[in-house]
Write a protein that holds these residues in place. Sequence first.
Motif, mmCIF file in Angstrom:
data_model
loop_
_atom_site.group_PDB
_atom_site.id
_atom_site.type_symbol
_atom_site.label_atom_id
_atom_site.label_comp_id
_atom_site.label_asym_id
_atom_site.label_seq_id
_atom_site.Cartn_x
_atom_site.Cartn_y
_atom_site.Cartn_z
ATOM 1 N N ALA A 133 82.611 67.597 19.300
ATOM 2 C CA ALA A 133 82.085 68.838 19.882
ATOM 3 C C ALA A 133 83.216 69.772 20.285
ATOM 4 O O ALA A 133 83.129 70.989 20.100
ATOM 5 N N ARG A 136 84.418 71.397 17.195
ATOM 6 C CA ARG A 136 83.479 72.409 16.684
ATOM 7 C C ARG A 136 83.546 73.693 17.507
ATOM 8 O O ARG A 136 83.633 74.800 16.947
ATOM 9 N N ILE A 137 83.505 73.555 18.842
ATOM 10 C CA ILE A 137 83.489 74.743 19.698
ATOM 11 C C ILE A 137 84.830 75.471 19.623
ATOM 12 O O ILE A 137 84.876 76.706 19.548
ATOM 13 N N PHE A 140 84.990 77.364 16.407
ATOM 14 C CA PHE A 140 84.174 78.580 16.448
ATOM 15 C C PHE A 140 84.881 79.687 17.223
ATOM 16 O O PHE A 140 84.887 80.849 16.791
ATOM 17 N N ARG A 143 88.459 80.595 15.137
ATOM 18 C CA ARG A 143 88.389 81.103 13.773
ATOM 19 C C ARG A 143 89.788 81.144 13.166
ATOM 20 O O ARG A 143 90.338 80.121 12.811
ATOM 21 N N PHE A 268 73.300 76.348 22.196
ATOM 22 C CA PHE A 268 74.282 76.625 21.142
ATOM 23 C C PHE A 268 75.014 75.339 20.757
ATOM 24 O O PHE A 268 75.211 75.062 19.568
ATOM 25 N N CYS A 269 75.422 74.541 21.750
ATOM 26 C CA CYS A 269 76.137 73.290 21.464
ATOM 27 C C CYS A 269 75.252 72.312 20.702
ATOM 28 O O CYS A 269 75.705 71.649 19.762
ATOM 29 N N ARG A 270 73.982 72.235 21.084
ATOM 30 C CA ARG A 270 73.066 71.328 20.383
ATOM 31 C C ARG A 270 72.862 71.780 18.938
ATOM 32 O O ARG A 270 72.799 70.961 18.022
ATOM 33 N N LYS A 271 72.783 73.095 18.745
ATOM 34 C CA LYS A 271 72.563 73.630 17.398
ATOM 35 C C LYS A 271 73.754 73.365 16.482
ATOM 36 O O LYS A 271 73.592 73.213 15.259
ATOM 37 N N GLN A 272 74.977 73.332 17.059
ATOM 38 C CA GLN A 272 76.176 73.122 16.260
ATOM 39 C C GLN A 272 76.376 71.659 15.871
ATOM 40 O O GLN A 272 77.170 71.358 14.979
#
Length: 276
Positions: A133, A136-137, A140, A143, A268-272
Amino acid sequence: MAARLPLSPPPPAPTSRAGILLREWRAARRMSQLDLALAADVSTRHLSCVETGKSQASQDMVMRLADALEMPLRERNALLMAAGYAPSYPETALTTPALAQVRRATEFIIGQQEPYPAFVLNCHWDIVMANEAAQRITGFLLRDGRQHGNMIRHFFDPEGLRAAVVNWEEVAGDLVRHLHSDVASAPSDSVSRALLDEALSYPGVPARWRTREPGTTPSPLLTTVFRRDGVELRFFSTFTTFGTPRDVTVDELRIECCFPDDEATAAFCRKQAPGA
């Protein structure tokens, strides 16, 4: 003729370096010689002689003084070596079999934090481990930004996470207070001092941060607000450490778990997360 038994090695000669370290740590802890002598159960006169290099402290006395000063294990080793003794605490890489139990525990904690970010940091804010996680965050938010293996550089480099932090001055100011506290609490730690100097050298850092503000302490709870491509993410963090460590590496580990401050961030975290 009877064989001659080998002579015992002579005791180490008194060294002023140990005394210098003791004075630095007393000052950092705001303890007088009398305070330290009472806490370590030694005479004030003997402590004074040790600090001036006129007398040699025994290994047991060095350990009692380190206990009274609440020194981290790395600094205890430094004091022992300055006094002429071998270090007492090993420093083992987290990847070795000796620390497999510690590694499993950290992996379990940061794994359980999914789908929210978690990091394992050492005392110099280097990122030792991170869960998926966190990757991922961070990916994002960055970038095309600059990746760093150190949390301080992440937040202070204008090409790092700094550009995505809405309340950067509040967060960075809190990190600077942490760094000042690190330097004050471990006066012989040159790495922490160099990291503080580096943080202060980045553009846009207020000049007032160069001086530690008396009587201030880092905030117990702070929400960091990120914004990227119209998405706002809000996190607060908790830190976990290992109790009664006997290894320098373990003593210096901190596990940072980031929690969503609102439902939008949680969603948002769950969706990623994979499979969402």
